[in-house]
Design an enzyme around this catalytic site. Structure first.
Site, mmCIF file in Angstrom:
data_model
loop_
_atom_site.group_PDB
_atom_site.id
_atom_site.type_symbol
_atom_site.label_atom_id
_atom_site.label_comp_id
_atom_site.label_asym_id
_atom_site.label_seq_id
_atom_site.Cartn_x
_atom_site.Cartn_y
_atom_site.Cartn_z
ATOM 1 N N ASP A 85 -67.346 15.676 69.828
ATOM 2 C CA ASP A 85 -68.281 15.439 68.722
ATOM 3 C C ASP A 85 -69.670 16.007 68.966
ATOM 4 O OD1 ASP A 85 -66.140 13.970 67.832
ATOM 5 O OD2 ASP A 85 -67.347 12.262 67.200
ATOM 6 N N HIS A 136 -68.694 16.190 60.588
ATOM 7 C CA HIS A 136 -69.329 15.034 61.239
ATOM 8 C C HIS A 136 -70.711 14.775 60.630
ATOM 9 C CE1 HIS A 136 -69.499 12.013 64.289
ATOM 10 N NE2 HIS A 136 -70.318 12.628 65.110
ATOM 11 N N HIS A 140 -75.909 14.084 61.501
ATOM 12 C CA HIS A 140 -75.490 12.922 62.281
ATOM 13 C C HIS A 140 -76.137 11.647 61.743
ATOM 14 C CE1 HIS A 140 -74.140 10.616 65.778
ATOM 15 N NE2 HIS A 140 -73.266 11.608 65.927
ATOM 16 N N HIS A 232 -67.967 13.982 73.855
ATOM 17 C CA HIS A 232 -69.058 14.726 73.215
ATOM 18 C C HIS A 232 -69.335 16.035 73.936
ATOM 19 C CE1 HIS A 232 -69.537 10.624 71.788
ATOM 20 N NE2 HIS A 232 -70.143 11.141 70.738
#
Ligand code: ZN
Length: 262
Positions: A85, A136, A140, A232
């Site tokens: 991510d 995503h 964020h 991540h």
């Protein structure tokens, strides 16, 4: 339920949804309220001089106490799905891509729209090397699910556009809400846009910079056949995640197989 049980439940819930952490991120900003004073009205209307020219900020919908229905939290096969991510990131995404290539496995990259716009060549490379893309959100936004339907939709569209500017024909299979703070409304909107809501089942909280050995221990302890592992490749110093993956990717492949979620 007793208070103690309640607080334990709350703690469990917090642990469950803390993935995709916000460490090092700028504090969440509420969407700009529609401005009543942005431009002078071309048609002057007689009205009492306004005392409330600034409308109140739009109220955010509460985050539900439990995850909404319909989230994908398993890979859909016996293999384990690896998800990375917050990228793409020029320091770490190429390292993960090299590791995945060496192991001859595919993963899912949950990319942030702003990052995709900034590093289109990395988005193109992710796709070229056979990996899957996941929206995503644009920047964020951990509160995205709490905003209006129009705001959610336009954020997801803008992110899709940045991805498609980099990789015009790439399918964007998934959406993942930052921080896992899903709302039912958002799940519906994502699905309407052809984005399947991808959650996870294994969260080593690598965003909090634990040492590689802790990341390895957490992932190995929680991974089963069909797990979806959250890690991540951006959003801060990911050296420990990179080091952990050098062990984890071959190890998970050998134990369970690695598969794209479906
Ligand atoms: Zn994230």
């Amino acid at each position: 339920m007793r208070p103690r049980a309640l607080s334990a439940l709350a703690l469990g819930l917090v642990l469950l949804v803390t993935g995709c952490g916000e460490a090092g991120k700028s504090p969440e900003k509420a969407a700009a309220p529609p401005s009543a004073s942005a431009s002078p009205s071309p048609t002057p209307v007689t009205k009492p001089s306004p005392t409330h020219t600034t409308p109140a900020k739009p109220k955010l919908r509460p985050v539900p106490k439990k995850l909404p229905a319909g989230l994908h939290r398993a890979s859909g096969s016996s293999g384990v799905a690896l998800t990375f991510d917050d990228g793409p990131d020029p320091r770490y995404t190429p390292q993960i891509l090299a590791q995945l290539r060496a192991a001859r496995v595919k993963a899912t990259f949950c990319v942030v729209g702003k990052q995709a716009k900034r590093y289109p060549e990395l988005v193109a490379r992710i796709v070229r090397e056979g990996h899957q893309l996941c929206n995503h959100s644009w920047h964020h936004d951990v509160n995205l699910g709490r905003r209006s339907a129009a705001e959610i939709r336009s954020d997801l569209e803008r992110t899709n556009e940045a991805i498609h500017a980099a990789a015009p024909t790439a399918p964007i299979t998934w959406f993942r809400q930052p921080g896992g703070r899903w709302t039912a409304e958002e799940v519906v909107i994502a699905k309407q846009m052809g984005l399947r809501p991808l959650h996870w089942s294994v969260d080593p909280q690598d965003w909090d910079h634990p040492p590689a050995k802790t990341i390895i221990k957490r992932v190995k302890g929680a991974t089963r056949h069909g797990s979806v592992v959250l890690m991540h490749d951006a959003g801060g110093d990911r050296a420990q995640t990179m080091a952990a993956c050098r062990h984890l990717i071959p190890d998970i492949k050998r134990r369970y197989g690695i598969a794209l979620p479906r």
